[in-house]
Design a protein around this motif. Sequence first.
Motif, short mmCIF file in Angstrom:
data_model
loop_
_atom_site.label_atom_id
_atom_site.label_comp_id
_atom_site.label_asym_id
_atom_site.label_seq_id
_atom_site.Cartn_x
_atom_site.Cartn_y
_atom_site.Cartn_z
N PRO A 95 -6.51 45.95 23.33
CA PRO A 95 -6.82 46.85 24.55
C PRO A 95 -7.73 47.75 24.44
N SER A 96 -8.77 47.95 23.46
CA SER A 96 -9.71 48.64 23.43
C SER A 96 -10.63 48.18 22.23
N ALA A 97 -11.80 48.49 22.27
CA ALA A 97 -12.78 48.65 20.98
C ALA A 97 -12.22 49.25 19.75
N GLY A 98 -12.21 48.95 18.64
CA GLY A 98 -11.62 49.49 17.61
C GLY A 98 -11.85 48.48 16.16
N THR A 99 -11.05 48.96 15.17
CA THR A 99 -10.97 48.38 14.05
C THR A 99 -9.48 47.92 13.60
N ILE A 100 -9.10 46.81 13.19
CA ILE A 100 -7.82 46.12 12.80
C ILE A 100 -7.31 46.98 11.47
N THR A 101 -6.25 47.48 11.49
CA THR A 101 -5.80 48.37 10.13
C THR A 101 -4.66 47.66 9.25
N GLU A 102 -3.80 46.87 10.16
CA GLU A 102 -2.89 46.29 9.57
C GLU A 102 -1.93 45.19 10.45
N LEU A 103 -1.55 44.06 9.72
CA LEU A 103 -0.99 42.89 10.47
C LEU A 103 0.31 43.19 10.41
N LEU A 104 1.07 43.06 11.18
CA LEU A 104 2.72 43.20 11.34
C LEU A 104 3.23 42.03 11.08
N ALA A 105 2.63 41.05 11.08
CA ALA A 105 3.48 39.59 11.17
C ALA A 105 2.68 38.60 10.44
N SER A 106 3.32 37.40 10.08
CA SER A 106 2.67 36.23 9.59
C SER A 106 2.48 35.37 10.48
N GLU A 107 1.61 34.38 10.21
CA GLU A 107 1.62 33.00 10.98
C GLU A 107 2.80 32.34 10.44
N GLU A 108 3.12 31.56 11.83
CA GLU A 108 4.37 30.79 11.74
C GLU A 108 5.57 31.53 11.94
N ASP A 109 5.57 32.80 11.98
CA ASP A 109 6.64 33.79 12.15
C ASP A 109 7.31 33.66 13.95
N THR A 110 8.47 33.67 14.05
CA THR A 110 8.82 33.74 15.48
C THR A 110 8.69 35.38 15.71
N VAL A 111 8.17 35.60 16.88
CA VAL A 111 7.91 36.87 17.37
C VAL A 111 8.63 37.12 18.69
N SER A 112 9.05 38.32 18.92
CA SER A 112 9.79 38.39 20.29
C SER A 112 8.86 39.60 21.21
N VAL A 113 9.28 39.34 22.39
CA VAL A 113 8.54 40.28 23.41
C VAL A 113 8.82 41.77 23.14
N GLY A 114 7.71 42.57 22.91
CA GLY A 114 7.92 44.06 22.48
C GLY A 114 8.08 44.34 20.95
N GLN A 115 8.09 43.31 20.26
CA GLN A 115 7.72 43.49 18.73
C GLN A 115 6.63 43.83 18.43
N ASP A 116 6.41 44.98 17.55
CA ASP A 116 5.29 45.46 16.90
C ASP A 116 4.45 44.12 16.23
N LEU A 117 3.16 43.98 16.67
CA LEU A 117 2.34 42.86 16.08
C LEU A 117 1.34 43.21 15.13
N PHE A 118 0.47 44.50 15.55
CA PHE A 118 -0.60 44.90 14.61
C PHE A 118 -0.83 46.23 15.16
N ARG A 119 -1.52 46.81 14.02
CA ARG A 119 -2.13 48.15 14.38
C ARG A 119 -3.73 48.20 14.40
N PHE A 120 -4.24 49.27 15.05
CA PHE A 120 -5.74 49.28 14.90
C PHE A 120 -6.23 50.51 15.29
N GLU A 121 -7.40 51.13 14.71
CA GLU A 121 -7.96 52.39 15.02
C GLU A 121 -8.89 52.12 16.23
N PRO A 122 -8.74 52.85 17.59
CA PRO A 122 -9.63 52.73 18.65
C PRO A 122 -10.99 53.14 18.27
#
Length: 437
Positions: A95-122
């Motif tokens: 959504p804006s420039a920043g730094t990735i701080t945490e990934l909240l899902a792994s590749e091949e995981d099933t994710v739903s709309v509205g689920q937390d995906l990752f965190r970052f510091e803008p």
Amino acid sequence: MLSRQVLALARGRALRADAVAVSKGWKLASSYSKRAQFHSTRLLLAETVKVPQMAESISEGTLKTWLKQVGDTVQQDEEIATIETDKIDVSVNAPSAGTITELLASEEDTVSVGQDLFRFEPGEVSESKEKPAPETQDKEEPKDQQVVKGTPPPPSPKPQDVRAEDKAGVQGGEAKKELKETSKAAPPAKGKETKATEAAPRVAGARTETRVKMNRMRLRIAERLKESQNAAASLTTFNEIDMSSLMEMRKKYKDEVLKEHDVKLGYMSAFAKACCLALKEIPAANGSIEGDEIVYRDYVDLSVAVATPKGLVTPVVRNAESMNFVDIEREIAALGKKARDGKLTLEDMAGGTFTISNGGVFGSLYGTPIINLPQSAVLGMHTIKERPVVVNGQIVIRPIMVVALTYDHRLLDGREAVTFLVKVRDYLEDPRKMLLA
């Protein structure tokens, strides 16, 4: 005397206690300050990005790829991850420039709309984080090049020594070149998940197997095709088209069209136009069944089957009945590029009233395409082959294409389906008729 000593000792202990208390207070204040600083920079500024809304009919997908990792810097709208659905691939952007701080899902995981995906510091991304610092000329010289002040310079090498060093340098350069070429030829290591079939050459007679999980698009394709076979009363009729006139027209005008419109003139535009004209005369082929009603349409949203690495997709050319050859070719080319690049959207594939599938580009000679529900018919194109045919009582060699129309017999009678295909054939064998329709 004793009382004075006791009083002094008590005062000393009190002073030490005060000093300890003050020290603890400073440490505690410092601790609170650090916690407050951490809280303000990490927790208050960090943002959580959720799985975006993909479409009304799609509520979940498979997280296929993380394009960024923890600690990576990103720019606004830069792609972070790709989510695969049963229809399209969805990009998740910053959504804006920043730094990735945490990934909240792994590749091949099933994710739903509205689920937390990752965190970052803008925050603005500095150039120092994106680009390595340029090398400076203040580096310490190698020891063999350092000259200690006050000492005489080293003696000049003898001619034979120079020749020996040059020879060694040439051999060393050849060795480095060979090593560099070898490293380019060798593929990079893939880690623990490398399949045995890739790590070692296959042995003759070996009975090996490889299991690959079906992607969501392939699962959806399988589901819809089987649904079509179960629901529609499918029937296929065939015909042959003499492509001589169309091939002559294309050969005559393709260079002019390419120069003037920057579009390659192919056969798809002619087939699309012929189908649009035939659909006006046989409207049931452009209709669909909805409950106990038949929906007839006075427009043609033409679905064009395009093969991609993940499966067959059918982007739609809207209002194809109002387009000329150049417009159709331009739109098909744009949709084909988006399909190959994985950039198709749901809007590109939604709807569609009639489908054309061109298996001839892969060499198909005959075939019975499957109806793309809720549509009522699909036209299958095939490869062009020179064959002996009878024309005005004479045997001649002509380029012939076999075409197939699979239709839903619940909606179209055999007479209508055959009439539709014959009209398509007549338009293509004499393209000038399309100007009179």
